[in-house]
Write an enzyme that holds these catalytic residues in place. Structure first.
Site, PDB file in Angstrom:
ATOM      1  N   HIS A  40       0.851  -1.200   0.000  1.00 31.66           N
ATOM      2  CA  HIS A  40       0.000   0.000   0.000  1.00 31.66           C
ATOM      3  C   HIS A  40       0.878   1.237   0.000  1.00 31.66           C
ATOM      4  CE1 HIS A  40       0.708  -0.594   4.299  1.00 31.66           C
ATOM      5  NE2 HIS A  40       0.191   0.592   4.585  1.00 31.66           N
TER       6      HIS A  40
ATOM      7  N   HIS B 166       1.339   3.939   1.912  1.00 33.38           N
ATOM      8  CA  HIS B 166       1.872   4.682   3.064  1.00 33.38           C
ATOM      9  C   HIS B 166       3.397   4.822   2.989  1.00 33.38           C
ATOM     10  CE1 HIS B 166      -1.872   3.955   5.828  1.00 33.38           C
ATOM     11  NE2 HIS B 166      -2.037   4.983   5.003  1.00 33.38           N
TER      12      HIS B 166
HETATM   13 ZN   LIG Z   1      -0.052   1.565   6.576  1.00 34.53          ZN
END
Ligand SMILES: [Zn+2]
Length: 242
Positions: free
Chosen positions: A55, A57
């Protein structure tokens, strides 16, 4: 047979280095940063050829650019988050298959922590890299999705073979265990695991990877009977100080 190295970085992140000796290929899962990853690969004589992101982030992608610049690694990540991971070379979604030499990884979409979060399941290796979706006795925060989605994700992961090793991206186990025993104080497996985790952390030892079987027995989020129960537990954990 793959070899896997754990690289602890930042305050509690784990970056995973996965080496396939047959081809000599090595992939980095979720490099928060570059330097310790490049150093560990160098120390082991492993040539980094790929990066796999779960993901967007920054503590999962922050090392992409520097590792790519240094090694020429090809970067794979979730199609649904491509706009937020500018270093991607290949985007993947549910049902896609990624290969590391002779090893195959199936892409599972597990949205909730982020809207496009994916996991990489290596059925032939009985291993899964789950990013911030499933933790030892915990689950990811619901930043961009719902409890319904997380419940579906965890039930899906629970259906993998119990011996599957689960490579989480953070060492959150002790905090998760302290909360879990308040949810299921009568769970003997959980109490035993809590004691083992306390001892491991006191000795400075890691508690990841875990396994699907262990999570099925002790993880209050995977064990939630419904999305509503998961939501209740997730909110309680968000406010838990223990
Ligand atoms: Zn995360």
């Amino acid at each position: 047979m793959i070899e896997i190295a754990r690289i602890p970085v930042l305050s509690d992140n784990y970056v995973w280095l996965v080496h396939e000796p047959g081809s000599g290929e090595t992939t980095v899962i979720d490099p928060a940063v570059a330097e310790p990853v490049l150093a560990e690969a160098e120390r082991r004589g492993w040539r980094i050829t790929q990066i796999w992101n779960t993901h967007w982030h920054p503590d999962h992608t922050g090392g992409n650019a520097a590792i790519k610049a240094s090694t020429g690694a090809r970067v794979t990540g979730p199609a649904a988050e491509a706009a937020r991971i500018p270093t991607l070379d290949r985007t993947v979604s549910e049902g896609d298959r990624v290969t590391l030499g002779g090893v195959e990884a199936d892409v599972l979409e597990v949205p909730a922590h982020t809207a496009g979060h994916i996991a990489y399941h290596l059925p032939g290796e009985q291993a899964a890299f789950v990013g911030d979706t499933l933790f030892a006795m915990g689950c990811g925060r619901l930043f961009e999705g719902t409890a319904e989605q997380m419940h579906a994700n965890l039930q899906r992961l629970a259906a993998l073979p119990p011996e599957t090793r689960v490579y989480c991206a953070h060492e959150y186990t002790l905090s998760n265990a302290r909360f879990a025993v308040t949810v299921e104080p009568e769970n003997e497996d959980l109490r035993g695991r809590f004691a083992a985790v306390e001892a491991a952390r006191a000795a400075g030892e890691p508690t990841v990877p875990t396994t699907i079987g262990l999570e099925r027995a002790t993880n209050p989020f995977m064990r939630a009977a419904s999305a509503a129960e998961l939501a209740e537990r997730r909110t309680a954990k968000d406010n838990f100080r223990g």
